[in-house]
Design an enzyme around this catalytic site. Sequence first.
Site, mmCIF file in Angstrom:
data_model
loop_
_atom_site.group_PDB
_atom_site.id
_atom_site.type_symbol
_atom_site.label_atom_id
_atom_site.label_comp_id
_atom_site.label_asym_id
_atom_site.label_seq_id
_atom_site.Cartn_x
_atom_site.Cartn_y
_atom_site.Cartn_z
ATOM 1 N N TYR A 103 0.820 -1.219 0.000
ATOM 2 C CA TYR A 103 0.000 0.000 0.000
ATOM 3 C C TYR A 103 0.859 1.276 0.000
ATOM 4 C CZ TYR A 103 -3.764 -3.199 1.501
ATOM 5 O OH TYR A 103 -4.666 -4.241 1.595
ATOM 6 N N ARG A 120 -18.403 8.832 7.763
ATOM 7 C CA ARG A 120 -18.487 7.443 7.289
ATOM 8 C C ARG A 120 -17.688 6.496 8.178
ATOM 9 N NH1 ARG A 120 -17.994 7.510 0.671
ATOM 10 N NH2 ARG A 120 -20.119 8.237 0.290
ATOM 11 N N GLY A 160 -17.909 -4.200 -0.838
ATOM 12 C CA GLY A 160 -17.759 -4.437 -2.280
ATOM 13 C C GLY A 160 -17.118 -3.221 -2.944
ATOM 14 N N GLU A 192 -19.822 5.857 11.141
ATOM 15 C CA GLU A 192 -20.984 5.049 10.726
ATOM 16 C C GLU A 192 -20.594 3.571 10.612
ATOM 17 O OE1 GLU A 192 -22.848 6.670 7.153
ATOM 18 O OE2 GLU A 192 -23.218 4.630 6.448
HETATM 19 N N1 LIG Z 1 -5.796 -8.452 1.367
HETATM 20 C C1 LIG Z 1 -6.086 -7.923 0.201
HETATM 21 O O1 LIG Z 1 -5.678 -8.406 -0.860
HETATM 22 C C2 LIG Z 1 -6.958 -6.713 0.151
HETATM 23 C C3 LIG Z 1 -7.509 -6.302 -1.072
HETATM 24 C C4 LIG Z 1 -8.320 -5.169 -1.063
HETATM 25 C C5 LIG Z 1 -8.552 -4.486 0.113
HETATM 26 N N2 LIG Z 1 -7.957 -4.887 1.277
HETATM 27 C C6 LIG Z 1 -8.164 -4.156 2.553
HETATM 28 O O2 LIG Z 1 -9.564 -4.005 2.765
HETATM 29 C C7 LIG Z 1 -9.856 -2.622 2.954
HETATM 30 C C8 LIG Z 1 -11.254 -2.311 2.492
HETATM 31 O O3 LIG Z 1 -11.456 -2.679 1.149
HETATM 32 P P1 LIG Z 1 -11.725 -1.620 -0.026
HETATM 33 O O4 LIG Z 1 -11.107 -0.324 0.327
HETATM 34 O O5 LIG Z 1 -11.300 -2.280 -1.283
HETATM 35 O O6 LIG Z 1 -13.306 -1.541 -0.124
HETATM 36 P P2 LIG Z 1 -14.532 -1.302 0.881
HETATM 37 O O7 LIG Z 1 -14.080 -1.017 2.255
HETATM 38 O O8 LIG Z 1 -15.470 -2.405 0.644
HETATM 39 O O9 LIG Z 1 -15.197 -0.008 0.235
HETATM 40 C C9 LIG Z 1 -14.585 1.241 0.254
HETATM 41 C C10 LIG Z 1 -15.457 2.174 -0.566
HETATM 42 O O10 LIG Z 1 -16.723 2.343 0.070
HETATM 43 C C11 LIG Z 1 -16.955 3.711 0.341
HETATM 44 N N3 LIG Z 1 -17.581 3.810 1.682
HETATM 45 C C12 LIG Z 1 -17.017 3.529 2.870
HETATM 46 N N4 LIG Z 1 -17.890 3.693 3.883
HETATM 47 C C13 LIG Z 1 -19.055 4.110 3.301
HETATM 48 C C14 LIG Z 1 -20.311 4.454 3.839
HETATM 49 N N5 LIG Z 1 -20.559 4.388 5.141
HETATM 50 N N6 LIG Z 1 -21.293 4.856 2.961
HETATM 51 C C15 LIG Z 1 -21.030 4.903 1.631
HETATM 52 N N7 LIG Z 1 -19.855 4.586 1.076
HETATM 53 C C16 LIG Z 1 -18.864 4.191 1.907
HETATM 54 C C17 LIG Z 1 -15.600 4.369 0.331
HETATM 55 O O11 LIG Z 1 -15.712 5.703 -0.069
HETATM 56 P P3 LIG Z 1 -14.810 6.888 0.570
HETATM 57 O O12 LIG Z 1 -13.417 6.386 0.708
HETATM 58 O O13 LIG Z 1 -14.955 7.964 -0.429
HETATM 59 O O14 LIG Z 1 -15.420 7.230 1.894
HETATM 60 C C18 LIG Z 1 -14.854 3.545 -0.722
HETATM 61 O O15 LIG Z 1 -15.173 3.997 -2.016
HETATM 62 C C19 LIG Z 1 -8.750 -1.918 2.148
HETATM 63 O O16 LIG Z 1 -8.633 -0.558 2.492
HETATM 64 C C20 LIG Z 1 -7.556 -2.758 2.524
HETATM 65 O O17 LIG Z 1 -7.085 -2.390 3.805
HETATM 66 C C21 LIG Z 1 -7.187 -6.001 1.307
#
Ligand SMILES: NC(=O)c1ccc[n+]([C@@H]2O[C@H](COP(=O)([O-])OP(=O)(O)OC[C@H]3O[C@@H](n4cnc5c(N)ncnc54)[C@H](OP(=O)(O)O)[C@@H]3O)[C@@H](O)[C@H]2O)c1
Length: 276
Positions: free
Chosen positions: A49, A240, A195, A243
């Site tokens: 990252y 957020r 997602g 929340e």
């Molecule tokens: N191990 C792996 O291979 C792997 C792969 C992918 C991810 N990860 C980890 O998992 C974490 C989370 O996954 P992710 O970032 O891919 O996706 P996620 O957490 O499923 O979704 C993040 C998205 O949702 C939005 N969001 C967050 N809270 C919200 C709410 N309350 N209402 C509306 N929209 C909301 C965020 O927007 P804003 O940012 O604009 O608020 C962002 O666009 C990553 O940050 C990382 O640490 C690990």
Amino acid sequence: MDNTFRLSNGVTIPAVGYGSFLSTEKNGIQTIKDALDAGYRYIDTAMFYRNEHEIGQAIAEYGIDRRELFICSKVWPTELGEDKTAASFEQSCKALGTDYLDMFLIHWPRADQSQGWEKPLAEGWRAMEKLYNEGRVRAIGLSNFLPHHIRPLLMTAEIRPMLDQLELHVGYMQEYALAYLREQNILPQAWSPLGRGRLIGDERITALAEKYGVTNAQILLGYLVQRGIPVIPKASSPQRMKENLDISGFELTEDEISYLSCLPETGWSGEHPDMK
Ligand SMILES: NC(=O)c1ccc[n+]([C@@H]2O[C@H](COP(=O)([O-])OP(=O)(O)OC[C@H]3O[C@@H](n4cnc5c(N)ncnc54)[C@H](OP(=O)(O)O)[C@@H]3O)[C@@H](O)[C@H]2O)c1
């Protein structure tokens, strides 16, 4: 709803952690300070990252006792090997400004589709076991490992992985892998639990959110935690962030859990350990 989950070695981890991938792009270290302010004590990061240094700086400036935090980082699969994995760990610790990690994971089982991935994996795991035995890390585990990646690892492992971080969310629950993890007493943890935002506007989620007077994000996260799966959502705004932490005020019925578990596939990231 559970606030913490227990790993097989007795270490507890918060049910909701802060996912930091791409989190500091806009507001830098302030985003991490906002997450700490919102109440997050678990921070998920990875060498990949390229934000470990910023997280370390935010923690130092925030002035929180290191022992209050649960910091998890990951080694990239090109760095698997006894010396390389140990070096990657040291680099992560240095960037994060800490001399130990709460959890260290192997980010993906293999770097590409070439043969012979089992050997570097076994060597990397040996390095993880050594770090664990030396007390440098409180828990060791995996990320993006499916049963056919875990079985070869278990053939040579002396210490069993305690957790496997997988893409898990409504519409992509990888039930076969989940059942295997339960059988092996390896705790599943959900990455992209929202997602990556793709499920937020889904009308089937909205209907449940309206019923319980909560937000769609809270339904998506509450569902996972109710199924015994800790989550690490990423959010950019303090509102957020708060929340997403606040998911204990409602409980889905057994039928709603079943309904959400049986939706047709939706929201898959397109990332898969056998297709890299
Ligand atoms: N191990 C792996 O291979 C792997 C792969 C992918 C991810 N990860 C980890 O998992 C974490 C989370 O996954 P992710 O970032 O891919 O996706 P996620 O957490 O499923 O979704 C993040 C998205 O949702 C939005 N969001 C967050 N809270 C919200 C709410 N309350 N209402 C509306 N929209 C909301 C965020 O927007 P804003 O940012 O604009 O608020 C962002 O666009 C990553 O940050 C990382 O640490 C690990």
